[in-house]
Design a protein around this motif. Sequence first.
Motif, PDB file in Angstrom:
ATOM      1  N   UNK A   1       0.834  -1.217   0.000  1.00 21.80           N
ATOM      2  CA  UNK A   1       0.000   0.000   0.000  1.00 21.80           C
ATOM      3  C   UNK A   1       0.864   1.261   0.000  1.00 21.80           C
ATOM      4  N   UNK A   2       2.117   1.134   0.431  1.00 21.75           N
ATOM      5  CA  UNK A   2       3.032   2.276   0.444  1.00 21.75           C
ATOM      6  C   UNK A   2       4.057   2.229  -0.683  1.00 21.75           C
ATOM      7  N   UNK A   3       3.824   1.349  -1.649  1.00 22.42           N
ATOM      8  CA  UNK A   3       4.818   1.122  -2.702  1.00 22.42           C
ATOM      9  C   UNK A   3       4.220   1.357  -4.087  1.00 22.42           C
TER      10      UNK A   3
ATOM     11  N   UNK B   1      -2.185  -6.882  -7.316  1.00 21.42           N
ATOM     12  CA  UNK B   1      -1.622  -7.790  -6.322  1.00 21.42           C
ATOM     13  C   UNK B   1      -2.328  -7.653  -4.981  1.00 21.42           C
ATOM     14  N   UNK B   2      -2.626  -6.422  -4.590  1.00 21.47           N
ATOM     15  CA  UNK B   2      -3.276  -6.211  -3.301  1.00 21.47           C
ATOM     16  C   UNK B   2      -4.668  -6.846  -3.262  1.00 21.47           C
ATOM     17  N   UNK B   3      -5.394  -6.769  -4.360  1.00 22.44           N
ATOM     18  CA  UNK B   3      -6.713  -7.393  -4.396  1.00 22.44           C
ATOM     19  C   UNK B   3      -6.609  -8.908  -4.299  1.00 22.44           C
TER      20      UNK B   3
ATOM     21  N   UNK C   1       2.722   6.146   4.654  1.00 27.58           N
ATOM     22  CA  UNK C   1       4.128   6.572   4.582  1.00 27.58           C
ATOM     23  C   UNK C   1       4.970   5.948   5.687  1.00 27.58           C
ATOM     24  N   UNK C   2       4.578   4.752   6.112  1.00 27.99           N
ATOM     25  CA  UNK C   2       5.316   4.038   7.142  1.00 27.99           C
ATOM     26  C   UNK C   2       6.074   2.878   6.520  1.00 27.99           C
ATOM     27  N   UNK C   3       7.326   2.758   6.901  1.00 26.61           N
ATOM     28  CA  UNK C   3       8.158   1.658   6.409  1.00 26.61           C
ATOM     29  C   UNK C   3       7.919   0.459   7.331  1.00 26.61           C
ATOM     30  N   UNK C   4       6.900  -0.325   7.013  1.00 21.90           N
ATOM     31  CA  UNK C   4       6.497  -1.404   7.903  1.00 21.90           C
ATOM     32  C   UNK C   4       7.528  -2.533   7.894  1.00 21.90           C
ATOM     33  N   UNK C   5       8.132  -2.747   9.051  1.00 24.90           N
ATOM     34  CA  UNK C   5       9.079  -3.838   9.229  1.00 24.90           C
ATOM     35  C   UNK C   5       8.850  -4.448  10.610  1.00 24.90           C
ATOM     36  N   UNK C   6       8.914  -5.769  10.688  1.00 21.80           N
ATOM     37  CA  UNK C   6       8.744  -6.468  11.954  1.00 21.80           C
ATOM     38  C   UNK C   6      10.097  -6.936  12.459  1.00 21.80           C
TER      39      UNK C   6
ATOM     40  N   UNK D   1       8.988  -5.413  -1.857  1.00 18.10           N
ATOM     41  CA  UNK D   1       9.950  -4.538  -2.517  1.00 18.10           C
ATOM     42  C   UNK D   1      11.359  -5.128  -2.441  1.00 18.10           C
ATOM     43  N   UNK D   2      11.729  -5.676  -1.266  1.00 20.93           N
ATOM     44  CA  UNK D   2      13.051  -6.273  -1.100  1.00 20.93           C
ATOM     45  C   UNK D   2      13.166  -7.549  -1.918  1.00 20.93           C
ATOM     46  N   UNK D   3      12.153  -8.390  -1.849  1.00 20.61           N
ATOM     47  CA  UNK D   3      12.204  -9.673  -2.539  1.00 20.61           C
ATOM     48  C   UNK D   3      12.302  -9.489  -4.059  1.00 20.61           C
ATOM     49  N   UNK D   4      11.459  -8.618  -4.614  1.00 17.62           N
ATOM     50  CA  UNK D   4      11.457  -8.439  -6.065  1.00 17.62           C
ATOM     51  C   UNK D   4      12.784  -7.847  -6.549  1.00 17.62           C
ATOM     52  N   UNK D   5      13.345  -6.930  -5.768  1.00 18.54           N
ATOM     53  CA  UNK D   5      14.635  -6.363  -6.142  1.00 18.54           C
ATOM     54  C   UNK D   5      15.730  -7.429  -6.074  1.00 18.54           C
ATOM     55  N   UNK D   6      15.706  -8.261  -5.016  1.00 22.79           N
ATOM     56  CA  UNK D   6      16.697  -9.329  -4.888  1.00 22.79           C
ATOM     57  C   UNK D   6      16.549 -10.347  -6.008  1.00 22.79           C
ATOM     58  N   UNK D   7      15.320 -10.663  -6.352  1.00 24.56           N
ATOM     59  CA  UNK D   7      15.079 -11.645  -7.417  1.00 24.56           C
ATOM     60  C   UNK D   7      15.595 -11.136  -8.760  1.00 24.56           C
ATOM     61  N   UNK D   8      15.457  -9.820  -8.980  1.00 27.59           N
ATOM     62  CA  UNK D   8      15.912  -9.235 -10.245  1.00 27.59           C
ATOM     63  C   UNK D   8      17.424  -9.045 -10.282  1.00 27.59           C
TER      64      UNK D   8
END
Length: 266
Positions: free
Chosen positions: A116-118, A126-128, A208-213, A226-233
């Motif tokens: 939702x923030x990307x 994808x969100x749906x 506008x929150x960088x959600x990380x657990x 965002x991290x996974x797709x960038x790493x995969x590419x």
Amino acid sequence: MDLSEHLSYKLENFLNARPYPKALGAIFYEEDEPLLLRVVARKHNGCPFSVSRWHDLFSNSAFERIMAKSGFTESDCYAVILLLSRFGYLLEIDNRQRTNKDYFIFFYLVQLLSLKNSPLDADAQLRNHMLRFLLFELSIDDEAYRRFSIEDHQLMMATDALGPVDFLSVIDLIYTAIRANSRKEKVLLATLKDYQESIVRLLVEPDNTHHRFPLNDHHSELMYPDVFLNAYAQDKRQVLNALLDTINPLQSTENLFVSKRAMTCL
């Protein structure tokens, strides 16, 4: 209502069999069965009331009659009551066992919070997809969950006669229809309404929150699209190494959480 503390506490329980108790405010946790913590609020007499039973506070038949005057059918009302009831299950904590259902719910939540923030999912396709699977895991039937979708960062509901409507406006209409402000449990109803609206905003509205657990796992960043797709590419080896680690028998509970979620995606 900020539900980030509830999400963190749910995850802490998932990873730690004996987490520190935490004061969470108007919406909190109460042990209903051994190791099963329901999401509750307080009635006017101080007794805990399950958020998932919010519809017990008014007559369902009277509710349907009043909503019909605004164009809502019986099927529309069923879908509304079902979704808002299941919102009570979304943050429920069940320490009795760890099922695939638990991992799926966490997976869909993390994806929705990240996307939702990307700009990765501008058309919400994808969100749906994630939303409908999340609602399915919350035991919402096909006819009901297919009514709900994300459009322009709003949760929309497809109604039988009125077409698509903003679900936040539906929540407002509901509490007006049941005359929440004039009832004995008006404070409780106001808390429930706030919780339900906050769930909707948590799932679909950019913040506008960088959600990380916080997880003690060097692969944890790959949970986020965002991290996974960038790493995969850019570095498929990083992804492959993480997948290999999912079957490592020497994992901690936190490592296992990431591995289980990875396996549910495959």
